[in-house]
Design a protein around this motif. Structure first.
Motif, PDB file in Angstrom:
ATOM      1  N   ASN A   2      20.375  40.469  46.913  1.00  0.00           N
ATOM      2  CA  ASN A   2      19.874  39.313  47.640  1.00  0.00           C
ATOM      3  C   ASN A   2      19.527  38.196  46.663  1.00  0.00           C
ATOM      4  N   PRO A   3      19.812  36.945  47.025  1.00  0.00           N
ATOM      5  CA  PRO A   3      19.383  35.840  46.166  1.00  0.00           C
ATOM      6  C   PRO A   3      17.870  35.855  45.996  1.00  0.00           C
ATOM      7  N   LYS A   4      17.397  35.335  44.869  1.00  0.00           N
ATOM      8  CA  LYS A   4      15.951  35.290  44.624  1.00  0.00           C
ATOM      9  C   LYS A   4      15.261  34.414  45.661  1.00  0.00           C
ATOM     10  N   ARG A   5      15.949  33.406  46.139  1.00  0.00           N
ATOM     11  CA  ARG A   5      15.429  32.564  47.206  1.00  0.00           C
ATOM     12  C   ARG A   5      16.357  32.714  48.406  1.00  0.00           C
ATOM     13  N   PRO A   6      15.862  33.221  49.521  1.00  0.00           N
ATOM     14  CA  PRO A   6      16.719  33.392  50.696  1.00  0.00           C
ATOM     15  C   PRO A   6      17.380  32.077  51.101  1.00  0.00           C
ATOM     16  N   VAL A   7      18.617  32.169  51.527  1.00  0.00           N
ATOM     17  CA  VAL A   7      19.389  30.998  51.937  1.00  0.00           C
ATOM     18  C   VAL A   7      20.004  31.294  53.297  1.00  0.00           C
ATOM     19  N   GLY A   8      19.792  30.416  54.274  1.00  0.00           N
ATOM     20  CA  GLY A   8      20.419  30.580  55.570  1.00  0.00           C
ATOM     21  C   GLY A   8      19.889  31.781  56.343  1.00  0.00           C
ATOM     22  N   ASP A   9      20.657  32.194  57.361  1.00  0.00           N
ATOM     23  CA  ASP A   9      20.286  33.332  58.199  1.00  0.00           C
ATOM     24  C   ASP A   9      20.639  34.663  57.543  1.00  0.00           C
ATOM     25  N   GLU A  10      21.740  34.681  56.800  1.00  0.00           N
ATOM     26  CA  GLU A  10      22.189  35.864  56.071  1.00  0.00           C
ATOM     27  C   GLU A  10      22.701  35.401  54.722  1.00  0.00           C
ATOM     28  N   ASN A  11      22.431  36.181  53.684  1.00  0.00           N
ATOM     29  CA  ASN A  11      22.883  35.770  52.352  1.00  0.00           C
ATOM     30  C   ASN A  11      23.071  36.970  51.458  1.00  0.00           C
ATOM     31  N   THR A  12      24.095  36.911  50.629  1.00  0.00           N
ATOM     32  CA  THR A  12      24.425  38.018  49.730  1.00  0.00           C
ATOM     33  C   THR A  12      25.091  37.462  48.474  1.00  0.00           C
ATOM     34  N   LEU A  13      24.754  38.048  47.336  1.00  0.00           N
ATOM     35  CA  LEU A  13      25.473  37.803  46.093  1.00  0.00           C
ATOM     36  C   LEU A  13      26.191  39.087  45.716  1.00  0.00           C
ATOM     37  N   VAL A  14      27.457  38.971  45.344  1.00  0.00           N
ATOM     38  CA  VAL A  14      28.230  40.143  44.929  1.00  0.00           C
ATOM     39  C   VAL A  14      28.616  39.934  43.472  1.00  0.00           C
ATOM     40  N   ILE A  15      28.148  40.821  42.611  1.00  0.00           N
ATOM     41  CA  ILE A  15      28.371  40.707  41.174  1.00  0.00           C
ATOM     42  C   ILE A  15      29.646  41.455  40.791  1.00  0.00           C
ATOM     43  N   ASN A  16      30.569  40.750  40.164  1.00  0.00           N
ATOM     44  CA  ASN A  16      31.842  41.331  39.739  1.00  0.00           C
ATOM     45  C   ASN A  16      32.540  42.092  40.871  1.00  0.00           C
ATOM     46  N   PRO A  17      32.869  41.415  41.957  1.00  0.00           N
ATOM     47  CA  PRO A  17      33.532  42.116  43.062  1.00  0.00           C
ATOM     48  C   PRO A  17      34.907  42.635  42.668  1.00  0.00           C
ATOM     49  N   GLY A  18      35.285  43.729  43.277  1.00  0.00           N
ATOM     50  CA  GLY A  18      36.593  44.292  42.999  1.00  0.00           C
ATOM     51  C   GLY A  18      36.740  44.717  41.557  1.00  0.00           C
ATOM     52  N   LEU A  19      37.820  44.272  40.928  1.00  0.00           N
ATOM     53  CA  LEU A  19      38.082  44.600  39.524  1.00  0.00           C
ATOM     54  C   LEU A  19      37.767  43.436  38.604  1.00  0.00           C
ATOM     55  N   SER A  20      37.077  42.436  39.117  1.00  0.00           N
ATOM     56  CA  SER A  20      36.819  41.234  38.318  1.00  0.00           C
ATOM     57  C   SER A  20      35.716  41.478  37.292  1.00  0.00           C
ATOM     58  N   ASP A  21      35.719  40.630  36.259  1.00  0.00           N
ATOM     59  CA  ASP A  21      34.665  40.640  35.244  1.00  0.00           C
ATOM     60  C   ASP A  21      34.070  39.249  35.147  1.00  0.00           C
ATOM     61  N   ASP A  22      32.771  39.180  34.860  1.00  0.00           N
ATOM     62  CA  ASP A  22      32.107  37.892  34.648  1.00  0.00           C
ATOM     63  C   ASP A  22      32.323  36.925  35.807  1.00  0.00           C
ATOM     64  N   SER A  23      32.150  37.410  37.008  1.00  0.00           N
ATOM     65  CA  SER A  23      32.294  36.536  38.172  1.00  0.00           C
ATOM     66  C   SER A  23      31.240  36.901  39.217  1.00  0.00           C
ATOM     67  N   VAL A  24      30.914  35.938  40.026  1.00  0.00           N
ATOM     68  CA  VAL A  24      29.934  36.128  41.096  1.00  0.00           C
ATOM     69  C   VAL A  24      30.456  35.485  42.363  1.00  0.00           C
ATOM     70  N   ASP A  25      30.382  36.205  43.465  1.00  0.00           N
ATOM     71  CA  ASP A  25      30.675  35.652  44.787  1.00  0.00           C
ATOM     72  C   ASP A  25      29.364  35.556  45.557  1.00  0.00           C
ATOM     73  N   GLY A  26      29.103  34.406  46.148  1.00  0.00           N
ATOM     74  CA  GLY A  26      27.914  34.229  46.972  1.00  0.00           C
ATOM     75  C   GLY A  26      28.310  33.887  48.391  1.00  0.00           C
ATOM     76  N   TYR A  27      27.612  34.483  49.367  1.00  0.00           N
ATOM     77  CA  TYR A  27      27.942  34.279  50.768  1.00  0.00           C
ATOM     78  C   TYR A  27      26.679  33.924  51.558  1.00  0.00           C
ATOM     79  N   VAL A  28      26.831  32.967  52.453  1.00  0.00           N
ATOM     80  CA  VAL A  28      25.727  32.553  53.318  1.00  0.00           C
ATOM     81  C   VAL A  28      26.261  32.310  54.716  1.00  0.00           C
ATOM     82  N   ARG A  29      25.491  32.777  55.714  1.00  0.00           N
ATOM     83  CA  ARG A  29      25.761  32.372  57.102  1.00  0.00           C
ATOM     84  C   ARG A  29      24.548  31.613  57.614  1.00  0.00           C
TER      85      ARG A  29
END
Length: 237
Positions: free
Chosen positions: A148-175
């Motif tokens: 979860n982000p340190k500060r909630p954003v929106g109704d739903e929020n998630t940070l995904v660290i190194n999704p899949g086979l990636s390195d040094d990347s971050v995906d962030g999602y908000v609804r």
């Protein structure tokens, strides 16, 4: 009773009445704003979920431009109109997800180089249920990489660290209501996802400004961690 006694009683009654009126006038009238709670600052307005059918122009305006995102980053090309399949949340999708209305996207390069890239996607749906379904698909099932982000954003929020086979990347999602926002930063961000979180927050606040009939003026630096908080040595953190 003598006339003197009557006069004295009348005077005492008058004094009592004046004292009561004075005491009554010292009390604040309801809503007069003189209670102890007046020293407290007013509560900040609760951000409104995105419920309006934002136009394509508004979605494009909400996307961060040059000078509005993280330091060192600039637009790579132009802001784009998103086709439905790119809001589907699954690879190689060839159709728009159920309830999709419209969207926009933009990409960014760091100091003129595409070695590090960042991306923002905004997808508008017909209902919050449609957006929630696609938000769930977007964030995926890698729960061990989600936080979860340190500060909630929106109704739903998630940070995904190194999704899949990636390195040094971050995906962030908000609804927020019936809008989904996705931010991806590639290149040295896995140790500190605060940059992705700041971009998510800024993009949502711009959408909220537009929903309220205002211009989109919020920038990412306004949503960065305050001085003194823990930051990464990365240039965009």
């Amino acid at each position: 009773m003598s006339r003197a006694c009557v006069t004295l009683v009348t005077a005492l009654v008058g004094i009592a009445a004046l004292t009561a009126c004075s005491a009554s006038s010292d009390k604040p009238a309801p809503g007069s704003g003189t209670t102890q709670n007046d020293d407290k600052p007013p509560s900040a307005p609760v951000p409104k979920p995105i419920r309006k059918d934002l136009t394509q122009a508004q979605i494009t305006q909400a996307l961060l431009g040059d000078g509005e995102t993280l330091p060192g980053w600039s637009l790579h090309g132009d802001k784009s109109v998103t086709e439905g399949q790119y809001c589907n949340g699954t690879q190689d999708a060839d159709s728009a997800p159920a309830g999709w209305v419209r969207g926009g996207d933009s990409s960014y390069e760091y100091n003129g180089s595409t070695n590090n890239m960042a991306f923002i996607d905004i997808c508008l749906f017909k209902s919050a249920d449609d957006a929630h379904r696609q938000y769930t698909t977007w964030k995926g099932t890698e729960t061990s990489k989600q936080q979860n982000p340190k500060r909630p954003v929106g109704d739903e929020n998630t940070l995904v660290i190194n999704p899949g086979l990636s390195d040094d990347s971050v995906d962030g999602y908000v609804r927020s209501g019936k809008v989904n926002i996705r931010v991806r930063i590639e290149g040295g961000t896995a140790g500190d996802p605060s940059g992705a979180q700041a971009m998510l927050a800024a993009t949502l606040k711009r959408l909220q400004q537009l929903q309220d009939g205002k211009s989109a003026t919020v920038t990412t630096p306004e949503n960065r961690p305050r001085p003194g908080s823990k930051r990464s040595a990365r240039p965009w953190a």
